[in-house]
Scaffold this active site. Structure first.
Site, PDB file in Angstrom:
ATOM      1  N   GLU A   1       0.834  -1.210   0.000  1.00 24.31           N
ATOM      2  CA  GLU A   1       0.000   0.000   0.000  1.00 24.31           C
ATOM      3  C   GLU A   1       0.860   1.247   0.000  1.00 24.31           C
ATOM      4  OE1 GLU A   1      -2.591   1.622  -0.341  1.00 24.31           O
ATOM      5  OE2 GLU A   1      -4.353   0.867   0.691  1.00 24.31           O
ATOM      6  N   ASP A   2       0.273   2.341  -0.430  1.00 22.57           N
ATOM      7  CA  ASP A   2       0.984   3.614  -0.391  1.00 22.57           C
ATOM      8  C   ASP A   2       0.950   4.230   1.006  1.00 22.57           C
ATOM      9  OD1 ASP A   2      -1.757   4.091  -0.553  1.00 22.57           O
ATOM     10  OD2 ASP A   2      -1.617   5.606  -2.115  1.00 22.57           O
TER      11      ASP A   2
HETATM   12  P1  IMP Z   1      -7.736   5.173   4.778  1.00 25.98           P
HETATM   13  O1  IMP Z   1      -8.870   4.283   4.362  1.00 25.98           O
HETATM   14  O2  IMP Z   1      -8.226   6.394   5.497  1.00 25.98           O
HETATM   15  O3  IMP Z   1      -6.637   4.485   5.519  1.00 25.98           O
HETATM   16  O4  IMP Z   1      -7.154   5.798   3.463  1.00 25.98           O
HETATM   17  C1  IMP Z   1      -6.350   5.088   2.627  1.00 25.98           C
HETATM   18  C2  IMP Z   1      -6.317   5.713   1.257  1.00 25.98           C
HETATM   19  O5  IMP Z   1      -6.625   7.122   1.279  1.00 25.98           O
HETATM   20  C3  IMP Z   1      -4.929   5.607   0.727  1.00 25.98           C
HETATM   21  O6  IMP Z   1      -4.733   4.393   0.042  1.00 25.98           O
HETATM   22  C4  IMP Z   1      -4.843   6.823  -0.175  1.00 25.98           C
HETATM   23  O7  IMP Z   1      -5.351   6.492  -1.453  1.00 25.98           O
HETATM   24  C5  IMP Z   1      -5.737   7.841   0.463  1.00 25.98           C
HETATM   25  N1  IMP Z   1      -4.969   8.786   1.287  1.00 25.98           N
HETATM   26  C6  IMP Z   1      -4.920   8.875   2.630  1.00 25.98           C
HETATM   27  N2  IMP Z   1      -4.104   9.855   3.043  1.00 25.98           N
HETATM   28  C7  IMP Z   1      -3.595  10.399   1.911  1.00 25.98           C
HETATM   29  C8  IMP Z   1      -2.653  11.473   1.663  1.00 25.98           C
HETATM   30  O8  IMP Z   1      -2.099  12.137   2.551  1.00 25.98           O
HETATM   31  N3  IMP Z   1      -2.399  11.732   0.344  1.00 25.98           N
HETATM   32  C9  IMP Z   1      -2.961  11.051  -0.673  1.00 25.98           C
HETATM   33  N4  IMP Z   1      -3.821  10.031  -0.490  1.00 25.98           N
HETATM   34  C10 IMP Z   1      -4.149   9.725   0.794  1.00 25.98           C
HETATM   35 MG    MG Z   2      -4.376   4.206  -2.190  1.00 23.48          MG
END
Ligand code: IMP
Ligand code: MG
Length: 180
Positions: free
Chosen positions: A98-99
């Site tokens: 994952e990124d």
């Molecule tokens: P989560 O479900 O909140 O953990 O979000 C995960 C996804 O949100 C990641 O795979 C990213 O695609 C996006 N995301 C979360 N934070 C960032 C950020 O700071 N920059 C760009 N994309 C983000």
């Molecule tokens: Mg992503």
């Protein structure tokens, strides 16, 4: 595009060094396991490409694309699979690439979903960890960098599908996105 970034958080060189270190660990941990690396598109693309070229094992690569509903900068946890895996994960040692893990909602959904398919193991490798906004506690096995609660772009990460090709991770100028 570079002008939309207020601060470089991680240089290309720092990312390269860290990626090499993670690849060494993964190579050691997965010896004789023939892992299946699952890249979560699109953000994990650059990281996967650089990481796998330094893992010295007969691994397989597959892709999954998900969309997480929510506003521009925060996911809701309602996740939809846009593109599913080609490979069967049953009995496989799966490593999710994952990124960034932010709230953890997207990854949580992916893990629950993959678990139902009977893999031998599931581990997580993420380039970035943003723990400040974590909602769901998810054990992360390989983490590149812990970053502060800033919206970052570059090296795969986007805002509105732009900036993924920046060769570093930078903080997007807040005036470029609408804060809630
Ligand atoms: P989560 O479900 O909140 O953990 O979000 C995960 C996804 O949100 C990641 O795979 C990213 O695609 C996006 N995301 C979360 N934070 C960032 C950020 O700071 N920059 C760009 N994309 C983000
Ligand atoms: Mg992503």
């Amino acid at each position: 595009m570079e002008n939309d970034v207020s601060e470089v958080l991680l240089t290309g060189e720092e990312i390269r060094e860290k990626t090499a270190e993670l690849a060494r660990q993964i190579t050691a941990d997965y010896e004789d396991k023939d892992p299946l690396l699952i890249c979560i598109l699109k953000g994990g693309l650059m990281f996967l490409a650089d990481l796998t070229r330094q893992i010295h094992l007969p691994l397989e690569i597959d892709f999954m694309a998900v969309s997480s509903y929510g506003d521009a900068t925060e996911s809701s946890g309602v996740v939809r699979i846009l593109m599913d895996l080609e490979r069967n994960v049953q009995g496989r040692h799966v490593l999710i690439v994952e990124d960034i893990i932010d709230t953890g909602r997207t990854l949580n959904y992916i893990i629950q979903n993959l678990r139902t398919r009977g893999p031998a193991s599931i581990k997580i490798c993420t380039l970035l960890n943003k723990p400040a906004r974590r909602v769901l506690d998810i054990p992360l096995d390989y983490v590149g960098f812990v970053i502060p609660d800033r919206f970052v772009v570059g090296y795969g990460l986007d805002y509105g599908e732009i900036y993924r090709n920046l060769p570093f991770v930078g903080v997007l100028k807040p005036e470029l996105y609408a804060e809630e």
